[in-house]
Design a protein around this motif. Structure first.
Motif, PDB file in Angstrom:
ATOM      1  N   THR A   9       2.365  11.176 114.614  1.00 53.63           N
ATOM      2  CA  THR A   9       3.860  10.750 114.330  1.00 53.63           C
ATOM      3  C   THR A   9       4.195  10.020 112.402  1.00 53.63           C
ATOM      4  O   THR A   9       3.508  10.765 111.971  1.00 53.63           O
ATOM      5  CB  THR A   9       2.917   8.863 114.324  1.00 53.63           C
ATOM      6  N   PRO A  10       5.129   9.993 112.336  1.00 58.64           N
ATOM      7  CA  PRO A  10       6.141   9.889 111.234  1.00 58.64           C
ATOM      8  C   PRO A  10       5.209   9.033 110.516  1.00 58.64           C
ATOM      9  O   PRO A  10       4.501   9.824 109.071  1.00 58.64           O
ATOM     10  CB  PRO A  10       7.129   9.315 111.399  1.00 58.64           C
ATOM     11  N   ALA A  11       4.878   7.782 110.232  1.00 60.44           N
ATOM     12  CA  ALA A  11       3.664   7.096 109.764  1.00 60.44           C
ATOM     13  C   ALA A  11       2.444   8.105 109.271  1.00 60.44           C
ATOM     14  O   ALA A  11       1.949   7.887 107.997  1.00 60.44           O
ATOM     15  CB  ALA A  11       3.430   5.578 110.372  1.00 60.44           C
ATOM     16  N   GLY A  12       1.893   9.121 109.465  1.00 61.78           N
ATOM     17  CA  GLY A  12       1.817  10.223 109.201  1.00 61.78           C
ATOM     18  C   GLY A  12       1.695  11.128 108.307  1.00 61.78           C
ATOM     19  O   GLY A  12       0.531  11.436 107.165  1.00 61.78           O
ATOM     20  N   SER A  13       2.593  10.767 107.219  1.00 63.13           N
ATOM     21  CA  SER A  13       3.108  11.011 106.120  1.00 63.13           C
ATOM     22  C   SER A  13       3.279  10.645 105.248  1.00 63.13           C
ATOM     23  O   SER A  13       4.400  11.167 104.167  1.00 63.13           O
ATOM     24  CB  SER A  13       4.655  11.934 106.606  1.00 63.13           C
ATOM     25  N   VAL A  14       2.873   9.383 105.278  1.00 62.61           N
ATOM     26  CA  VAL A  14       2.489   8.544 104.103  1.00 62.61           C
ATOM     27  C   VAL A  14       2.207   9.013 102.564  1.00 62.61           C
ATOM     28  O   VAL A  14       2.565   9.203 101.891  1.00 62.61           O
ATOM     29  CB  VAL A  14       1.993   7.165 104.164  1.00 62.61           C
ATOM     30  N   TRP A  15       0.906   9.915 102.778  1.00 58.03           N
ATOM     31  CA  TRP A  15       0.111  10.656 101.674  1.00 58.03           C
ATOM     32  C   TRP A  15       1.330  11.354 101.069  1.00 58.03           C
ATOM     33  O   TRP A  15       1.058  11.945  99.706  1.00 58.03           O
ATOM     34  CB  TRP A  15      -0.638  11.340 102.134  1.00 58.03           C
ATOM     35  N   ARG A  16       1.944  12.636 101.912  1.00 56.71           N
ATOM     36  CA  ARG A  16       3.032  13.556 101.597  1.00 56.71           C
ATOM     37  C   ARG A  16       4.385  13.009 100.943  1.00 56.71           C
ATOM     38  O   ARG A  16       4.667  13.150  99.424  1.00 56.71           O
ATOM     39  CB  ARG A  16       3.048  14.116 102.805  1.00 56.71           C
ATOM     40  N   LEU A  17       4.322  11.474 101.385  1.00 56.52           N
ATOM     41  CA  LEU A  17       5.757  11.040 100.898  1.00 56.52           C
ATOM     42  C   LEU A  17       5.222  10.415  99.358  1.00 56.52           C
ATOM     43  O   LEU A  17       6.138  10.359  98.401  1.00 56.52           O
ATOM     44  CB  LEU A  17       6.124   9.392 101.280  1.00 56.52           C
ATOM     45  N   ALA A  18       4.038  10.539  98.762  1.00 51.68           N
ATOM     46  CA  ALA A  18       4.028   9.585  98.124  1.00 51.68           C
ATOM     47  C   ALA A  18       3.710  11.116  96.493  1.00 51.68           C
ATOM     48  O   ALA A  18       4.000  10.724  95.860  1.00 51.68           O
ATOM     49  CB  ALA A  18       2.249   9.103  97.854  1.00 51.68           C
TER      50      ALA A  18
END
Length: 445
Positions: A84-93
């Motif tokens: 899911t797109p929500a799993g990329s929060v760490w990478r966005l930070a």
């Protein structure tokens, strides 16, 4: 690296390892950890170290940033993307932290290290969304990479522009100091060299007449003394210009500004202490009004007679720059006559009204002409040098000299005039046209 820096680095490394261990325990297995957690923790740890040791870490940030960027690229290439797109929060930070660190490296790190680290970190930011593109194609992958290249370029500009401004400021300081050095060199050449050459000519002439007619040696020594005093005055003016630079508002750019005292303390100081006498002003550079005395000193110093024709009523008012440049030109021409044409018997210095060739504004034409070199004098000077003396007055070049007319041409061109020189009727002529008052060029509207 100091002990404090090493201690902080160990603390932040332990903090990162503890955060990674907490994630492993929370999710039970490494494979179940959030996508991109490891490079995100590494980037955050590096940012904390940079902020805590700012003055010392900002210059040494390039290599750690390259390592973090390499870890991010490995994660992008070999880790499974989240469902899911929500799993990329760490990478966005992580990307946000990398952009901040990239701007710091672009501003403070050495150029070569900043280029390498910026390339690795920028590639990590550009490529992190490529595994997340649904149904990837060449066009979609290129669009995602182009989109994320914009913040990379922005971070490079934010960090690189102040660096460019600082570089230009340093270059301007270097060029300003160089121009000041050239100005001082011209002053020494124009004024001191003229008096020194007169001292040498008088000393060499007195040496050869002392044995046959000792009575003529005393006037020569008096003229040598006057020329030496003039040289000392010129040197003193140059040295005072250097020492009183701060008094004229010229300060080093890195000079710390002292904190002003309170207003009450300033009022008490003014009441208890009388005002100090202001320092004497620097003696202005000589101008055309001092040419008669210059011509007189030149004539009395040797066998060459100098004549001045300067109708003051026909010339009109001259600006300070034009007057000083005209004086320098006459000094340079007379010095060259003394050095290179010691057998010349007459030098004519003529000032006539003229017009500039460009805009026909009022100007003055200056001509200094010496006749052909000869060993017989038509006048009876105080000391008549022998041919041997004349040959000894001519200095060996040895790679020195020859810069006076070139520097004079630059100065006259800056003042808005023209300069020409060359052989003339068996002798030598130096001719210049200078505007009476310099008018600055207007910018086009």
């Amino acid at each position: 690296m100091t002990r404090r820096d090493l201690t902080l680095a160990v603390i932040y490394a332990a903090t990162g390892c503890a955060a990674l261990g907490a994630l492993t325990l929370a999710y039970g297995a490494k494979s179940a950890a959030p996508y991109g957690a490891l490079p995100a923790i590494a980037a955050a740890t590096l940012l904390l170290w940079t902020l805590s040791c700012w003055l010392r870490s900002r210059d040494r940030l390039a290599h750690p940033l390259a390592l973090v960027g390499g870890l991010s690229l490995i994660t992008t290439a070999f880790s499974d993307p989240p469902a899911t797109p929500a799993g990329s929060v760490w990478r966005l930070a992580e990307m946000a932290v990398l952009l901040v660190l990239l701007a710091v490296v672009a501003r403070w790190a050495p150029i070569r290290q900043a280029t390498t680290a910026g390339a690795v970190a920028g590639a990590a930011v550009v490529a992190w969304t490529l595994p997340l593109v649904p149904e990837p194609s060449l066009l979609s992958l290129a669009g995602a990479a182009a989109f994320w290249s914009l913040p990379v370029l922005g971070a490079a500009v934010i960090g690189g522009y102040p660096r460019l401004v600082e570089h230009r400021r340093c270059r301007l300081i270097i060029e300003t100091r160089r121009s000041q050095q050239l100005e001082l060199a011209r002053d020494l050449h124009d004024f001191v060299a003229h008096d020194i050459s007169g001292i040498v000519a008088q000393a060499q002439a007195a040496r050869f007449v002392a044995e046959s007619d000792p009575g003529q040696a005393l006037p020569a020594l008096e003229r040598i003394e006057r020329a030496g005093l003039n040289a000392l005055t010129s040197m003193d003016r140059t040295v005072r210009m250097l020492h009183e630079a701060n008094g004229n508002g010229i300060e080093r750019p890195d000079t710390p500004q002292p904190k002003p005292p309170p207003l009450r303390a300033q009022a008490q100081a003014r009441a208890s202490h009388p005002p100090l006498t202001p320092p004497p002003d620097i003696e202005p550079l000589p101008g055309v009004d001092q040419l008669p005395s210059l011509i007189e000193r030149f004539t009395s110093a040797g066998a060459t007679e100098a004549r001045l024709a300067m109708p003051s009523d026909a010339l009109g008012p001259l600006s300070r720059e034009t007057s000083s440049t005209a004086y320098r030109m006459v000094v340079e021409a007379l010095t060259n006559v003394r050095r290179h044409a010691p057998g010349a018997t007459c030098v004519e210095v003529t000032f006539t009204p003229a017009r500039t060739a460009a805009d026909h504004t009022p100007a003055i034409e200056i001509q200094i002409v010496n006749n052909a070199t000869t060993t017989t004098a038509t006048t009876t000077p105080a000391i008549t040098p022998t041919p041997t003396t004349a040959s000894r007055i001519r200095r060996k070049r040895d790679g020195h000299g020859g810069r006076g007319l070139t520097a004079l041409r630059e100065r006259i061109h800056t003042a808005g005039g023209t300069l020409s020189y060359g052989p003339y009727e068996g002798g030598w002529r130096v001719r210049a046209v200078l505007p009476q008052t310099r008018t600055l060029p207007q910018e086009p509207s």
